[in-house]
Design a protein around this motif. Structure first.
Motif, PDB file in Angstrom:
ATOM      1  N   SER A  82       0.775  -1.194   0.042  1.00  0.00           N
ATOM      2  CA  SER A  82       0.178   0.124   0.093  1.00  0.00           C
ATOM      3  C   SER A  82       0.761   1.286  -0.096  1.00  0.00           C
ATOM      4  CB  SER A  82      -0.869   0.133   1.091  1.00  0.00           C
ATOM      5  OG  SER A  82      -0.270  -0.345   2.497  1.00  0.00           O
ATOM      6  N   LEU A  83       2.038   1.224   0.566  1.00  0.00           N
ATOM      7  CA  LEU A  83       2.977   2.540   0.592  1.00  0.00           C
ATOM      8  C   LEU A  83       3.184   3.056  -0.953  1.00  0.00           C
ATOM      9  CD1 LEU A  83       4.371   4.526   2.400  1.00  0.00           C
ATOM     10  CD2 LEU A  83       6.570   3.017   2.067  1.00  0.00           C
ATOM     11  N   PRO A  84       3.457   2.351  -1.750  1.00  0.00           N
ATOM     12  CA  PRO A  84       3.869   3.111  -3.208  1.00  0.00           C
ATOM     13  C   PRO A  84       2.550   3.858  -3.544  1.00  0.00           C
ATOM     14  CG  PRO A  84       4.894   0.917  -3.069  1.00  0.00           C
ATOM     15  CD  PRO A  84       4.033   0.960  -1.901  1.00  0.00           C
ATOM     16  N   LEU A  85       1.477   3.223  -3.396  1.00  0.00           N
ATOM     17  CA  LEU A  85       0.281   3.554  -3.924  1.00  0.00           C
ATOM     18  C   LEU A  85      -0.320   4.805  -3.203  1.00  0.00           C
ATOM     19  CD1 LEU A  85      -1.611   0.308  -4.401  1.00  0.00           C
ATOM     20  CD2 LEU A  85      -1.030   1.803  -6.228  1.00  0.00           C
ATOM     21  N   LEU A  86       0.012   4.716  -1.540  1.00  0.00           N
ATOM     22  CA  LEU A  86      -0.038   6.007  -1.104  1.00  0.00           C
ATOM     23  C   LEU A  86       0.484   7.085  -1.651  1.00  0.00           C
ATOM     24  CD1 LEU A  86      -2.368   6.064   1.545  1.00  0.00           C
ATOM     25  CD2 LEU A  86      -0.090   5.942   2.881  1.00  0.00           C
ATOM     26  N   LEU A  88       1.835   7.219  -4.620  1.00  0.00           N
ATOM     27  CA  LEU A  88       1.418   7.852  -5.983  1.00  0.00           C
ATOM     28  C   LEU A  88       0.055   8.709  -5.912  1.00  0.00           C
ATOM     29  CD1 LEU A  88       1.528   7.521  -9.150  1.00  0.00           C
ATOM     30  CD2 LEU A  88       0.041   5.387  -8.575  1.00  0.00           C
ATOM     31  N   THR A  89      -0.935   8.290  -4.952  1.00  0.00           N
ATOM     32  CA  THR A  89      -2.015   9.108  -4.793  1.00  0.00           C
ATOM     33  C   THR A  89      -1.976  10.574  -4.554  1.00  0.00           C
ATOM     34  OG1 THR A  89      -3.032   7.161  -4.436  1.00  0.00           O
ATOM     35  CG2 THR A  89      -4.463   9.257  -3.747  1.00  0.00           C
ATOM     36  N   ALA A  90      -0.908  10.586  -3.519  1.00  0.00           N
ATOM     37  CA  ALA A  90      -0.734  11.938  -2.729  1.00  0.00           C
ATOM     38  C   ALA A  90      -0.095  12.854  -4.139  1.00  0.00           C
ATOM     39  CB  ALA A  90       0.111  12.060  -1.618  1.00  0.00           C
ATOM     40  N   LEU A  91       0.988  12.465  -4.690  1.00  0.00           N
ATOM     41  CA  LEU A  91       1.731  12.798  -5.616  1.00  0.00           C
ATOM     42  C   LEU A  91       0.852  13.392  -6.921  1.00  0.00           C
ATOM     43  CD1 LEU A  91       4.409  13.782  -7.134  1.00  0.00           C
ATOM     44  CD2 LEU A  91       4.558  11.529  -8.099  1.00  0.00           C
ATOM     45  N   LEU A  92      -0.073  12.517  -7.394  1.00  0.00           N
ATOM     46  CA  LEU A  92      -0.782  13.073  -8.349  1.00  0.00           C
ATOM     47  C   LEU A  92      -1.902  13.908  -8.337  1.00  0.00           C
ATOM     48  CD1 LEU A  92      -1.559   9.225 -10.209  1.00  0.00           C
ATOM     49  CD2 LEU A  92      -0.210  11.280 -11.163  1.00  0.00           C
ATOM     50  N   THR A  93      -2.459  13.757  -6.659  1.00  0.00           N
ATOM     51  CA  THR A  93      -3.392  14.790  -6.563  1.00  0.00           C
ATOM     52  C   THR A  93      -2.665  16.071  -6.397  1.00  0.00           C
ATOM     53  OG1 THR A  93      -4.501  13.059  -5.263  1.00  0.00           O
ATOM     54  CG2 THR A  93      -5.221  15.522  -4.824  1.00  0.00           C
ATOM     55  N   PHE A  94      -1.738  16.144  -5.960  1.00  0.00           N
ATOM     56  CA  PHE A  94      -0.836  17.502  -5.748  1.00  0.00           C
ATOM     57  C   PHE A  94      -0.345  18.009  -7.067  1.00  0.00           C
ATOM     58  CE2 PHE A  94       3.571  19.712  -5.612  1.00  0.00           C
ATOM     59  CZ  PHE A  94       3.095  20.567  -4.843  1.00  0.00           C
ATOM     60  N   LEU A  95      -0.130  17.292  -7.911  1.00  0.00           N
ATOM     61  CA  LEU A  95       0.234  17.788  -9.267  1.00  0.00           C
ATOM     62  C   LEU A  95      -0.818  18.256  -9.996  1.00  0.00           C
ATOM     63  CD1 LEU A  95       2.902  15.170 -10.504  1.00  0.00           C
ATOM     64  CD2 LEU A  95       3.248  17.295  -9.514  1.00  0.00           C
ATOM     65  N   CYS A  96      -2.221  17.727  -9.612  1.00  0.00           N
ATOM     66  CA  CYS A  96      -3.290  18.117 -10.490  1.00  0.00           C
ATOM     67  C   CYS A  96      -3.921  19.577  -9.731  1.00  0.00           C
ATOM     68  CB  CYS A  96      -4.473  17.394 -10.317  1.00  0.00           C
ATOM     69  SG  CYS A  96      -4.603  15.682 -11.248  1.00  0.00           S
ATOM     70  N   ALA A  97      -3.490  19.608  -8.407  1.00  0.00           N
ATOM     71  CA  ALA A  97      -4.014  20.960  -7.617  1.00  0.00           C
ATOM     72  C   ALA A  97      -3.015  22.082  -8.224  1.00  0.00           C
ATOM     73  CB  ALA A  97      -3.735  20.731  -6.419  1.00  0.00           C
ATOM     74  N   VAL A  98      -1.680  21.784  -8.508  1.00  0.00           N
ATOM     75  CA  VAL A  98      -0.880  22.936  -9.048  1.00  0.00           C
ATOM     76  C   VAL A  98      -1.191  23.178 -10.438  1.00  0.00           C
ATOM     77  CG1 VAL A  98       1.647  23.328  -9.726  1.00  0.00           C
ATOM     78  CG2 VAL A  98       1.281  22.145  -7.611  1.00  0.00           C
ATOM     79  N   TYR A  99      -1.645  22.189 -11.314  1.00  0.00           N
ATOM     80  CA  TYR A  99      -2.115  22.384 -12.688  1.00  0.00           C
ATOM     81  C   TYR A  99      -3.279  23.197 -12.665  1.00  0.00           C
ATOM     82  CZ  TYR A  99      -3.129  21.069 -17.541  1.00  0.00           C
ATOM     83  OH  TYR A  99      -3.427  21.108 -18.874  1.00  0.00           O
ATOM     84  N   SER A 100      -4.075  22.928 -11.779  1.00  0.00           N
ATOM     85  CA  SER A 100      -5.433  23.699 -11.860  1.00  0.00           C
ATOM     86  C   SER A 100      -5.442  25.073 -11.409  1.00  0.00           C
ATOM     87  CB  SER A 100      -6.527  22.996 -10.663  1.00  0.00           C
ATOM     88  OG  SER A 100      -6.809  21.691 -11.250  1.00  0.00           O
ATOM     89  N   THR A 101      -4.234  25.436 -10.876  1.00  0.00           N
ATOM     90  CA  THR A 101      -4.146  26.914 -10.586  1.00  0.00           C
ATOM     91  C   THR A 101      -3.831  27.938 -11.681  1.00  0.00           C
ATOM     92  OG1 THR A 101      -1.715  26.988 -10.303  1.00  0.00           O
ATOM     93  CG2 THR A 101      -3.126  26.268  -8.226  1.00  0.00           C
ATOM     94  N   GLY A 123     -10.952   9.573  -0.033  1.00  0.00           N
ATOM     95  CA  GLY A 123     -11.624   8.215  -0.375  1.00  0.00           C
ATOM     96  C   GLY A 123     -10.285   7.302  -1.094  1.00  0.00           C
ATOM     97  N   MET A 124      -9.568   8.070  -1.681  1.00  0.00           N
ATOM     98  CA  MET A 124      -8.437   7.116  -2.646  1.00  0.00           C
ATOM     99  C   MET A 124      -7.317   7.004  -1.611  1.00  0.00           C
ATOM    100  SD  MET A 124      -7.738   9.424  -6.323  1.00  0.00           S
ATOM    101  CE  MET A 124      -7.420  10.770  -5.410  1.00  0.00           C
ATOM    102  N   LEU A 125      -7.085   7.802  -0.633  1.00  0.00           N
ATOM    103  CA  LEU A 125      -6.045   7.274   0.318  1.00  0.00           C
ATOM    104  C   LEU A 125      -6.446   6.302   1.342  1.00  0.00           C
ATOM    105  CD1 LEU A 125      -4.641  10.859   1.196  1.00  0.00           C
ATOM    106  CD2 LEU A 125      -3.358   9.132   0.020  1.00  0.00           C
ATOM    107  N   ALA A 126      -7.792   6.707   1.699  1.00  0.00           N
ATOM    108  CA  ALA A 126      -8.335   5.545   2.910  1.00  0.00           C
ATOM    109  C   ALA A 126      -8.686   4.333   2.037  1.00  0.00           C
ATOM    110  CB  ALA A 126      -9.814   6.278   3.053  1.00  0.00           C
ATOM    111  N   THR A 127      -8.841   4.047   0.924  1.00  0.00           N
ATOM    112  CA  THR A 127      -8.858   2.654   0.324  1.00  0.00           C
ATOM    113  C   THR A 127      -7.548   2.035   0.554  1.00  0.00           C
ATOM    114  OG1 THR A 127     -10.443   3.724  -1.419  1.00  0.00           O
ATOM    115  CG2 THR A 127      -9.420   1.711  -1.983  1.00  0.00           C
ATOM    116  N   PHE A 128      -6.279   2.595   0.255  1.00  0.00           N
ATOM    117  CA  PHE A 128      -5.089   1.841   0.622  1.00  0.00           C
ATOM    118  C   PHE A 128      -4.814   1.825   2.060  1.00  0.00           C
ATOM    119  CE2 PHE A 128      -4.684   4.237  -3.690  1.00  0.00           C
ATOM    120  CZ  PHE A 128      -5.047   3.191  -4.350  1.00  0.00           C
ATOM    121  N   VAL A 129      -5.246   2.262   3.009  1.00  0.00           N
ATOM    122  CA  VAL A 129      -4.841   1.868   4.178  1.00  0.00           C
ATOM    123  C   VAL A 129      -5.945   1.375   5.126  1.00  0.00           C
ATOM    124  CG1 VAL A 129      -3.242   4.162   3.898  1.00  0.00           C
ATOM    125  CG2 VAL A 129      -5.510   4.388   4.788  1.00  0.00           C
ATOM    126  N   VAL A 130      -7.212   1.256   5.023  1.00  0.00           N
ATOM    127  CA  VAL A 130      -8.144   0.537   5.509  1.00  0.00           C
ATOM    128  C   VAL A 130      -7.699  -0.839   5.844  1.00  0.00           C
ATOM    129  CG1 VAL A 130      -9.696   2.494   5.559  1.00  0.00           C
ATOM    130  CG2 VAL A 130     -10.002   0.439   3.976  1.00  0.00           C
TER     131      VAL A 130
END
Length: 506
Positions: A82-86, A88-101, A123-130
């Motif tokens: 789960s760690l690599p997916l966690l 990856l999720t945080a990275l892609l969401t951050f890059l999307c937020a930067v792009y959206s500015t 929801g995405m983060l929780a899926t990989f840690v519950v």
């Protein structure tokens, strides 16, 4: 570390709540960047503090009673799967937020957009840690509503029908999956994934395991997406805004395949072994089908949409993930997990690039883009053209890039499947997968030729090359694609002990 893991879920939830306040457009976008950046920093800190000498053990564990009446526990934890997916999720969401500015899609406004992206991240983060089946179902469902509105309100074209199809397919799949979870919980007396994994199917009859495995597999296959349950995906990708497509391909598809590894392999191993040949067959057909669909869209005169083509390519690439899981071998499952990360990096980059091309040309239609001589990105916007060619060759599995190792290991797993599985059948799947790799190279090279090559002097709109905000958003994905390709042990060293633990039930 358990406090940090809880904070990773609480931060975007708090950020989503703050968007209900009367913020300005720019303030809302900056809030999104700040919160997703803090979450990314938290996942990096979690990865740094993670005990890499024991990746098969759950770490940063929180375990407390939540609904005692039915035995549901608030149980969180992270391991080498789960760690690599966690991250990856945080990275892609951050890059999307930067792009959206700088590239906020047309829609109701920045506050609503930012709030939905942050809720989606929860929801995405929780899926990989519950680590409880009921919690897994809830986390799995949280992502549906934000993604529905991102497509329906900020998308383009036939966005409402595409969003409706997305949510109907995934809700139906989730309902079937829940039936499997309830069957396991009622028969085993617990919904706790660690207890169920330790039991490794003991206490569950073969009929119960097969029934539960079939229900869970069908539900997760919709999200994966597995052929023939994939038909919602091309419409959703074609209509979704750029950041919606990036998160849909980069993370949401991984939730289905992650569930297959986390739930099916250790909890109902006998039922999974019974159904594995069928999953392998659907995976092999999906690989070839996805590639043939892309070839049809790439040919001149087909009026193929570039976003739709990449969506169909995901059906093929995720077929390799499913094939690796179906082999029930450590090498195959490790390959599937590696391919998950590789696909997230490469396809996320591809959707960013296609979004940029569509913004500049006003269309993603290949025939309109290419015209008589080609879109000539190499000559008109060379940095974007070079990045698109790089992402294409990474997607076709060029050695030294992230797309290579996952598909290789998945095919190796099919070459020598687990004991009890039909080797002739899996060798047939291997041959079909090999054919899929050739077809993949074919359609991606056609796309590169039509979009990147051509006469730059042809008439058309003036094109701006790579902008600073685009470079910031895309460079990490390109760099990590190279790192993962040259240093596969970075991911395989994490996943291998955890995979062996799940397969062995120890």
């Amino acid at each position: 570390m358990n406090v940090l893991l809880i904070a990773l879920l609480a931060l975007p939830l708090l950020g989503a709540a703050l968007t209900l306040a009367p913020l300005g457009e720019r303030a809302a976008l900056r809030l999104g960047v700040g919160v997703t950046g803090a979450v990314l920093a938290g996942t990096i800190a979690l990865a740094a503090w993670f005990d890499h000498s024991a990746p098969g053990r759950m770490q940063a564990v929180t375990d407390a009673s939540w609904i005692p009446a039915i035995g549901v526990r608030f149980h969180l934890g992270v391991d080498g799967i789960s760690l690599p997916l966690l991250v990856l999720t945080a990275l892609l969401t951050f890059l999307c937020a930067v792009y959206s500015t700088r590239k906020l899609p047309a829609g109701p406004g920045a506050r609503a957009f930012t709030g939905l992206v942050l809720l989606l991240e929860v929801g995405m983060l929780a899926t990989f840690v519950v680590l409880d089946l009921v919690l897994f179902f809830l986390a799995f469902e949280i992502v549906l509503i934000p993604m529905y509105f991102l497509i329906a309100r900020w998308g383009s074209g036939a966005k409402v029908p595409a969003a409706n199809r997305f949510i109907l397919y995934t809700l139906l799949g989730s309902a079937v999956m829940l039936l499997g979870f309830l069957l396991i919980g009622s028969q085993a007396g617990t919904f706790d994934l660690t207890q169920l994994a330790t039991a490794h199917g003991s206490g569950l009859t073969h009929a119960t395991q097969v029934t539960a495995a079939l229900a869970i597999m069908l539900g997760l296959a919709v999200k994966a997406p597995a052929f023939p349950l994939h038909s919602w995906l091309p419409d959703a990708h074609t209509a979704a805004p750029t950041v919606g497509s990036v998160l849909l391909a980069g993370v949401l598809l991984k939730m289905g395949t992650y569930g297959l590894v986390r739930v099916l392999l250790p909890v109902v191993p006998d039922g999974t072994a019974t159904l594995a040949p069928y999953l392998g067959a659907l995976a092999a057909v999906g690989i070839v089908y996805g590639s043939l669909a892309c070839l049809a869209l790439a040919r001149p005169g087909a009026k193929g949409d570039l976003k739709r083509l990449i969506a169909y390519s995901s059906v093929g690439h995720m077929g390799f993930v499913l094939l690796g899981i179906a082999s029930l071998t450590p090498s195959g499952v490790n390959g599937a997990l590696f391919a998950n990360i590789g696909h997230g990096l490469i396809t996320g980059l591809l959707f960013f690039l296609v979004g940029a091309v569509k913004d500049r040309y006003g269309t993603a239609d290949l025939d309109t883009l290419a015209g008589a001589t080609g879109a000539a990105l190499y000559g008109r916007a060379p940095r974007i053209g070079g990045l698109l060619a790089f992402a294409a060759v990474a997607s076709l599995g060029l050695p030294g890039l992230a797309g290579f190792w996952g598909e290789l290991l998945a095919m190796y797993g099919a070459f020598d499947p687990a004991a009890g599985l039909s080797r002739p059948a899996f060798l047939t799947y291997l041959v079909l997968a090999g054919l899929g790799t050739l077809l993949t190279a074919g359609y991606l090279l056609v796309v590169v030729k039509r979009v990147c090559m051509g006469d730059p002097r042809q008439t058309g709109p003036e094109l701006t090359d790579l902008q600073a905000y685009e470079a910031v958003s895309w460079t990490p994905l390109a760099a990590l694609t190279v790192v993962a390709g040259l240093w596969p042990a970075l991911l395989l060293g994490l996943s291998d002990p955890a995979v062996k633990h799940l397969l062995g039930g120890g």
